[in-house]
Design a protein around this motif. Structure first.
Motif, PDB file in Angstrom:
ATOM      1  N   GLU A 223       0.806  -1.209   0.000  1.00 43.42           N
ATOM      2  CA  GLU A 223       0.000   0.000   0.000  1.00 43.42           C
ATOM      3  C   GLU A 223       0.846   1.268   0.000  1.00 43.42           C
ATOM      4  OE1 GLU A 223      -2.514  -0.239   3.440  1.00 43.42           O
ATOM      5  OE2 GLU A 223      -0.839  -0.168   4.821  1.00 43.42           O
TER       6      GLU A 223
ATOM      7  N   ASP B 261      -5.321   1.481  -6.072  1.00 49.82           N
ATOM      8  CA  ASP B 261      -6.698   1.090  -6.349  1.00 49.82           C
ATOM      9  C   ASP B 261      -7.608   2.118  -5.679  1.00 49.82           C
ATOM     10  OD1 ASP B 261      -9.134  -0.097  -6.700  1.00 49.82           O
ATOM     11  OD2 ASP B 261      -8.688  -1.884  -5.505  1.00 49.82           O
TER      12      ASP B 261
ATOM     13  N   ASP C  53     -10.640   2.290  -5.439  1.00 46.40           N
ATOM     14  CA  ASP C  53     -11.800   1.703  -4.758  1.00 46.40           C
ATOM     15  C   ASP C  53     -11.423   1.103  -3.414  1.00 46.40           C
ATOM     16  OD1 ASP C  53     -13.590   2.343  -6.779  1.00 46.40           O
ATOM     17  OD2 ASP C  53     -13.111   0.518  -7.913  1.00 46.40           O
ATOM     18  N   ASN C  54     -10.130   1.036  -3.123  1.00 44.06           N
ATOM     19  CA  ASN C  54      -9.661   0.421  -1.886  1.00 44.06           C
ATOM     20  C   ASN C  54      -8.832   1.439  -1.095  1.00 44.06           C
ATOM     21  OD1 ASN C  54      -9.073  -1.372   0.109  1.00 44.06           O
ATOM     22  ND2 ASN C  54      -7.982  -2.818  -1.187  1.00 44.06           N
TER      23      ASN C  54
ATOM     24  N   LYS D 299      -8.750   3.720   2.530  1.00 45.87           N
ATOM     25  CA  LYS D 299      -9.283   3.842   3.885  1.00 45.87           C
ATOM     26  C   LYS D 299      -8.629   5.041   4.555  1.00 45.87           C
ATOM     27  CE  LYS D 299     -10.321  -0.967   4.461  1.00 45.87           C
ATOM     28  NZ  LYS D 299      -9.613  -2.110   4.034  1.00 45.87           N
TER      29      LYS D 299
ATOM     30  N   ALA E 294      -4.477   0.893  -1.197  1.00 48.12           N
ATOM     31  CA  ALA E 294      -3.899  -0.375  -1.674  1.00 48.12           C
ATOM     32  C   ALA E 294      -3.280  -0.162  -3.050  1.00 48.12           C
ATOM     33  CB  ALA E 294      -4.979  -1.447  -1.743  1.00 48.12           C
TER      34      ALA E 294
END
Length: 145
Positions: A49, A112, A114-115, A117, A130
């Motif tokens: 990440e 990514d 969509d990933n 946090k 990520a």
């Protein structure tokens, strides 16, 4: 007396390096943002990440900050509001920033989007993204005659 070829652009490398350093030190100035609102961001990567941490003291609710990841660029923007108003004539020194801010940084690897946090604790926003994993290499079979 041996002849040594002269590199006419050799001195420009140092000049370019100095300019890069100057503009990296003033990212808000380069992007036309208010300099006092440009919050510092640390970006590092692990094997899986990319992590960004940003000092954002004074946020009161999560709706006051927006995080956007597009391509290899992370943008953190939002609004810092004063907790109480002070009359301008009674203000003796004002060094803290209040108002709209925006900061964009280029990421060291593809992520990514969509990933992603994010967490906020003790005035520090931490964003974990990520890394995009390259597709596995596939062995191509050859018709050999």
């Amino acid at each position: 007396m041996p002849l040594i070829p002269y590199e006419s652009f050799r001195n420009l490398d140092g000049f370019k390096r100095d300019l890069d350093r100057l503009f990296n030190d003033f990212p808000a100035f380069v992007r036309g943002e208010q300099q006092f609102g440009a919050h510092r961001i640390d970006v590092y990567e692990t094997d899986t990440e990319v992590v960004a941490t940003c000092d954002l003291p004074g946020l009161e609710k999560k709706e006051d900050v927006d995080i956007d990841v597009r391509g290899n660029v992370l943008t953190v923007s939002g609004t810092l509001t004063r907790t109480h108003e002070v009359q301008e004539e009674r203000m003796h020194r004002q060094e803290r920033f209040y108002g709209r801010f925006q900061r964009s940084v280029e990421l060291p690897a593809a992520v990514d989007d969509d990933n992603v946090k994010a967490s906020y604790r003790n005035g520090v926003l931490e964003i974990r993204m990520a890394k995009l994993q390259p597709p596995p290499r596939k062995k191509i079979d050859i018709d050999f005659h």
